[in-house]
Motif scaffolding. Structure first.
Motif, PDB file in Angstrom:
ATOM      1  N   VAL A  17       4.698   0.518 -11.492  1.00 45.60           N
ATOM      2  CA  VAL A  17       5.715   1.281 -10.782  1.00 45.60           C
ATOM      3  C   VAL A  17       5.935   0.821  -9.343  1.00 45.60           C
ATOM      4  N   GLY A  18       4.850   0.622  -8.572  1.00 40.43           N
ATOM      5  CA  GLY A  18       5.003   0.199  -7.171  1.00 40.43           C
ATOM      6  C   GLY A  18       5.705  -1.154  -7.128  1.00 40.43           C
ATOM      7  N   LEU A  19       6.715  -1.277  -6.261  1.00 41.38           N
ATOM      8  CA  LEU A  19       7.479  -2.528  -6.218  1.00 41.38           C
ATOM      9  C   LEU A  19       7.176  -3.319  -4.948  1.00 41.38           C
ATOM     10  N   SER A  38      -1.798   6.605  -4.467  1.00 46.57           N
ATOM     11  CA  SER A  38      -0.500   5.931  -4.334  1.00 46.57           C
ATOM     12  C   SER A  38      -0.692   4.437  -4.053  1.00 46.57           C
ATOM     13  N   ARG A  39      -0.853   4.077  -2.785  1.00 43.22           N
ATOM     14  CA  ARG A  39      -1.121   2.694  -2.406  1.00 43.22           C
ATOM     15  C   ARG A  39      -2.094   2.693  -1.233  1.00 43.22           C
ATOM     16  N   GLY A  40      -3.033   1.735  -1.247  1.00 47.16           N
ATOM     17  CA  GLY A  40      -4.029   1.670  -0.184  1.00 47.16           C
ATOM     18  C   GLY A  40      -3.410   1.536   1.197  1.00 47.16           C
ATOM     19  N   ILE A  57       5.685  11.381  -9.640  1.00 46.98           N
ATOM     20  CA  ILE A  57       4.262  11.763  -9.729  1.00 46.98           C
ATOM     21  C   ILE A  57       4.004  13.050  -8.946  1.00 46.98           C
ATOM     22  N   GLY A  58       4.546  13.129  -7.727  1.00 50.01           N
ATOM     23  CA  GLY A  58       4.335  14.325  -6.907  1.00 50.01           C
ATOM     24  C   GLY A  58       4.738  15.601  -7.646  1.00 50.01           C
ATOM     25  N   ARG A  59       5.843  15.531  -8.383  1.00 50.02           N
ATOM     26  CA  ARG A  59       6.328  16.730  -9.105  1.00 50.02           C
ATOM     27  C   ARG A  59       5.404  17.119 -10.251  1.00 50.02           C
ATOM     28  N   HIS A  72       1.750  10.696  -2.605  1.00 50.68           N
ATOM     29  CA  HIS A  72       2.462  10.059  -3.728  1.00 50.68           C
ATOM     30  C   HIS A  72       3.750   9.400  -3.253  1.00 50.68           C
ATOM     31  N   SER A  73       3.711   8.825  -2.054  1.00 51.41           N
ATOM     32  CA  SER A  73       4.894   8.119  -1.550  1.00 51.41           C
ATOM     33  C   SER A  73       4.752   6.634  -1.890  1.00 51.41           C
ATOM     34  N   PRO A  74       5.849   5.890  -1.876  1.00 52.62           N
ATOM     35  CA  PRO A  74       5.713   4.434  -2.072  1.00 52.62           C
ATOM     36  C   PRO A  74       5.159   3.805  -0.790  1.00 52.62           C
ATOM     37  N   GLN A  84       0.197   3.006   6.655  1.00 52.29           N
ATOM     38  CA  GLN A  84      -0.815   3.690   7.476  1.00 52.29           C
ATOM     39  C   GLN A  84      -0.297   4.993   8.082  1.00 52.29           C
ATOM     40  N   MET A  85       0.536   5.717   7.310  1.00 54.06           N
ATOM     41  CA  MET A  85       0.984   7.028   7.808  1.00 54.06           C
ATOM     42  C   MET A  85      -0.181   8.016   7.838  1.00 54.06           C
ATOM     43  N   PHE A  86      -1.221   7.732   7.065  1.00 59.65           N
ATOM     44  CA  PHE A  86      -2.450   8.526   7.172  1.00 59.65           C
ATOM     45  C   PHE A  86      -3.391   7.768   8.104  1.00 59.65           C
ATOM     46  N   PRO A 139       9.107   0.035 -15.485  1.00 62.89           N
ATOM     47  CA  PRO A 139       9.055   1.238 -16.339  1.00 62.89           C
ATOM     48  C   PRO A 139       8.709   2.450 -15.486  1.00 62.89           C
ATOM     49  N   LEU A 140       9.688   2.932 -14.718  1.00 65.19           N
ATOM     50  CA  LEU A 140       9.389   3.919 -13.681  1.00 65.19           C
ATOM     51  C   LEU A 140       8.805   5.225 -14.225  1.00 65.19           C
ATOM     52  N   ASP A 141       9.101   5.560 -15.464  1.00 60.15           N
ATOM     53  CA  ASP A 141       8.602   6.825 -16.007  1.00 60.15           C
ATOM     54  C   ASP A 141       7.313   6.676 -16.805  1.00 60.15           C
ATOM     55  N   SER A 151      -0.012   9.933 -16.295  1.00 53.03           N
ATOM     56  CA  SER A 151      -1.400   9.466 -16.158  1.00 53.03           C
ATOM     57  C   SER A 151      -1.869   9.566 -14.714  1.00 53.03           C
ATOM     58  N   VAL A 152      -0.999   9.186 -13.766  1.00 50.84           N
ATOM     59  CA  VAL A 152      -1.405   9.242 -12.353  1.00 50.84           C
ATOM     60  C   VAL A 152      -1.600  10.697 -11.926  1.00 50.84           C
ATOM     61  N   ALA A 153      -0.695  11.576 -12.376  1.00 50.48           N
ATOM     62  CA  ALA A 153      -0.816  12.991 -12.007  1.00 50.48           C
ATOM     63  C   ALA A 153      -2.112  13.578 -12.577  1.00 50.48           C
ATOM     64  N   LEU A 202     -10.371   7.974  -3.378  1.00 46.91           N
ATOM     65  CA  LEU A 202      -9.455   6.842  -3.222  1.00 46.91           C
ATOM     66  C   LEU A 202      -9.393   6.055  -4.518  1.00 46.91           C
ATOM     67  N   ASP A 203      -8.220   6.032  -5.125  1.00 45.78           N
ATOM     68  CA  ASP A 203      -8.027   5.197  -6.323  1.00 45.78           C
ATOM     69  C   ASP A 203      -7.487   3.832  -5.937  1.00 45.78           C
ATOM     70  N   VAL A 204      -6.924   3.749  -4.738  1.00 43.26           N
ATOM     71  CA  VAL A 204      -6.253   2.521  -4.300  1.00 43.26           C
ATOM     72  C   VAL A 204      -6.758   2.159  -2.917  1.00 43.26           C
TER      73      VAL A 204
HETATM   74  P1  NAD Z   1       9.005   7.989  -6.825  1.00 43.40           P
HETATM   75  O1  NAD Z   1       9.891   6.958  -6.232  1.00 43.40           O
HETATM   76  O2  NAD Z   1       9.465   8.790  -7.996  1.00 43.40           O
HETATM   77  O3  NAD Z   1       8.590   9.036  -5.687  1.00 43.40           O
HETATM   78  C1  NAD Z   1       8.223   8.664  -4.387  1.00 43.40           C
HETATM   79  C2  NAD Z   1       8.612   9.800  -3.463  1.00 43.40           C
HETATM   80  O4  NAD Z   1       8.148   9.466  -2.151  1.00 43.40           O
HETATM   81  C3  NAD Z   1      10.144   9.991  -3.369  1.00 43.40           C
HETATM   82  O5  NAD Z   1      10.487  11.346  -3.602  1.00 43.40           O
HETATM   83  C4  NAD Z   1      10.463   9.576  -1.931  1.00 43.40           C
HETATM   84  O6  NAD Z   1      11.522  10.351  -1.374  1.00 43.40           O
HETATM   85  C5  NAD Z   1       9.141   9.880  -1.231  1.00 43.40           C
HETATM   86  N1  NAD Z   1       9.016   9.188   0.044  1.00 43.40           N
HETATM   87  C6  NAD Z   1       9.627   8.041   0.465  1.00 43.40           C
HETATM   88  N2  NAD Z   1       9.291   7.790   1.758  1.00 43.40           N
HETATM   89  C7  NAD Z   1       8.450   8.789   2.129  1.00 43.40           C
HETATM   90  C8  NAD Z   1       7.775   9.080   3.341  1.00 43.40           C
HETATM   91  N3  NAD Z   1       7.926   8.315   4.435  1.00 43.40           N
HETATM   92  N4  NAD Z   1       6.990  10.170   3.390  1.00 43.40           N
HETATM   93  C9  NAD Z   1       6.845  10.982   2.295  1.00 43.40           C
HETATM   94  N5  NAD Z   1       7.481  10.755   1.118  1.00 43.40           N
HETATM   95  C10 NAD Z   1       8.272   9.674   1.042  1.00 43.40           C
HETATM   96  O7  NAD Z   1       7.642   7.252  -7.156  1.00 43.40           O
HETATM   97  P2  NAD Z   1       6.488   7.746  -8.155  1.00 43.40           P
HETATM   98  O8  NAD Z   1       6.766   7.238  -9.514  1.00 43.40           O
HETATM   99  O9  NAD Z   1       6.212   9.183  -7.943  1.00 43.40           O
HETATM  100  O10 NAD Z   1       5.262   6.868  -7.593  1.00 43.40           O
HETATM  101  C11 NAD Z   1       4.788   7.029  -6.268  1.00 43.40           C
HETATM  102  C12 NAD Z   1       3.872   5.877  -5.910  1.00 43.40           C
HETATM  103  O11 NAD Z   1       2.673   5.979  -6.661  1.00 43.40           O
HETATM  104  C13 NAD Z   1       4.432   4.504  -6.286  1.00 43.40           C
HETATM  105  O12 NAD Z   1       5.264   3.967  -5.286  1.00 43.40           O
HETATM  106  C14 NAD Z   1       3.202   3.667  -6.479  1.00 43.40           C
HETATM  107  O13 NAD Z   1       2.919   2.959  -5.302  1.00 43.40           O
HETATM  108  C15 NAD Z   1       2.090   4.692  -6.752  1.00 43.40           C
HETATM  109  N6  NAD Z   1       1.510   4.513  -8.085  1.00 43.40           N
HETATM  110  C16 NAD Z   1       0.171   4.338  -8.194  1.00 43.40           C
HETATM  111  C17 NAD Z   1      -0.409   4.168  -9.441  1.00 43.40           C
HETATM  112  C18 NAD Z   1      -1.908   4.005  -9.606  1.00 43.40           C
HETATM  113  O14 NAD Z   1      -2.319   3.341 -10.534  1.00 43.40           O
HETATM  114  N7  NAD Z   1      -2.737   4.594  -8.764  1.00 43.40           N
HETATM  115  C19 NAD Z   1       0.388   4.142 -10.595  1.00 43.40           C
HETATM  116  C20 NAD Z   1       1.758   4.370 -10.459  1.00 43.40           C
HETATM  117  C21 NAD Z   1       2.309   4.540  -9.196  1.00 43.40           C
END
Ligand code: NAD
Length: 322
Positions: A73-75, A233-235, A151-153, A204-206, A213-215, A93-95, A100-102, A257-259
């Motif tokens: 999913v992460g691009l 999400s991402r390290g 994922i957040g939802r 769960h942001s990209p 490093q927003m955290f 495959p965005l969906d 699984s992540v949730a 931390l998964d990432v």
């Molecule tokens: P998504 O695009 O559906 O949702 C991301 C959400 O983050 C969007 O609603 C977007 O508005 C929000 N966002 C963008 N910028 C933001 C910011 N500055 N602050 C807060 N929120 C912000 O993506 P998703 O499918 O929910 O996946 C989220 C991330 O999870 C992916 O980008 C990917 O890096 C990561 N991921 C990790 C794994 C893993 O194996 N651990 C697997 C899949 C995805």
């Protein structure tokens, strides 16, 4: 060459493609950009996971490329803008992974607050440490969710079942969005506002220039004393030194931390020695269901592109523009 595979990938979906197309597989290609560039010069499509870095320079050296199949999913490892400029379809495959992540996120949350890894380790070592494994309940506490996308939802829906109150920070979310209203969550204007309310924080942001490093020291400082932090999400969204510091000072109750900033981590930076930290090796999408969906989706779309049909799971456009 119809399909170049530049990482170690072996599934039934790839085998099926091999029967129909000319597929070149070299699992170590991602490590050597020069070699990858030469191979790309002859490829019509490429299939990658998260190790191959498809930069603008590499894409510019791939005149026949019509499609990139990203098995995940992460691009952040693809220059999607450059690909779009060149008319290359980016398939992802965005969906496929979100459930699984949730589920992993909720698992990590429960494991953290009930100290399950510590209890497991100490009991196997012969202890019966009920006092040291005292936990807290989730019910009636507050979970902050940073990023309210797919994922957040799903995390929100599962968290609600545990009686958690939800606060959400997502700068692209509208206050009247049906998904938000349905979740019963409070939307905050800033990350800080969400953090100061929360007993638990999950992100769960990209990974983008804004979320890099927003955290950091400031965000961890804004969190309640004893709060827990989870990153699936991402390290790159976490300043690991600042997190270590917040944990070391006892300001945070724990983290999962998964990432990581570098995967696999090349250094043992200190998380490994902390009992209140759970580390997993990027397992968010590591389920049989998510992997099957991911491979099937990408393989089907590459097959479609190579057969002159539009892709279904694209992130820019359905058919090549070159
Ligand atoms: P998504 O695009 O559906 O949702 C991301 C959400 O983050 C969007 O609603 C977007 O508005 C929000 N966002 C963008 N910028 C933001 C910011 N500055 N602050 C807060 N929120 C912000 O993506 P998703 O499918 O929910 O996946 C989220 C991330 O999870 C992916 O980008 C990917 O890096 C990561 N991921 C990790 C794994 C893993 O194996 N651990 C697997 C899949 C995805």
């Amino acid at each position: 060459m119809d399909i170049l595979i530049s990482e170690e990938l072996a599934t039934a979906a790839v085998d099926r493609l091999t029967e129909k197309f000319v597929v070149v597989r070299d699992g170590s290609l991602w490590k050597d950009p020069a070699h990858l560039g030469r191979a790309l010069g002859d490829a019509r499509t490429i299939m990658i996971r998260n190790q191959t870095q498809l930069t603008a320079d590499l894409l510019a050296a791939a005149p026949k490329l019509i499609g990139i199949g990203r098995l995940g999913v992460g691009l952040d490892n693809i220059d999607v803008q450059a690909a779009s400029r060149l008319g290359i379809v980016v398939i992802a495959p965005l969906d496929a992974n979100a459930t699984s992540v949730a589920e992993l996120t909720i698992g990590l949350l429960l494991a953290l607050v009930r100290k399950i890894p510590r209890a497991d380790r100490s009991t196997k070592a012969g202890d019966w440490d009920r006092k040291g494994c005292m936990g807290v309940e989730l019910a009636d506490k507050t979970l902050a969710i940073c990023g309210f996308g797919r994922i957040g939802r799903l995390v929100a829906a599962r968290a609600r079942a545990f009686g958690l109150r939800l606060v959400i920070f997502d700068p692209f979310m509208k206050a009247d969005s049906p998904a938000l209203l349905e979740s019963g969550a409070t939307l905050t204007k800033t990350l800080q506002e969400a953090l100061i309310e929360a007993d638990f924080v999950t992100t769960h942001s990209p990974l983008t220039a804004e979320t890099h490093q927003m955290f950091n020291a400031q965000s961890f400082g804004a969190m309640k004393a004893g709060a827990f932090f989870i990153n699936t999400s991402r390290g790159g969204v976490v300043d690991e030194a600042a997190l270590l510091d917040a944990l070391g000072r006892g300001h945070l109750g724990g983290a999962a931390l998964d990432v990581r900033q570098i995967e696999p981590p090349t250094l043992r930076v200190g998380f490994e020695n902390l009992d209140n930290v759970i580390l997993t090796p990027h397992l968010g999408a590591a389920t049989i269901e998510a992997q099957t969906r991911t491979f099937e989706t990408v393989a089907t779309d590459l097959d479609r592109l190579l057969s002159g049909k539009p892709a279904v799971n694209y992130v820019n456009f359905a058919s090549p523009r070159r």
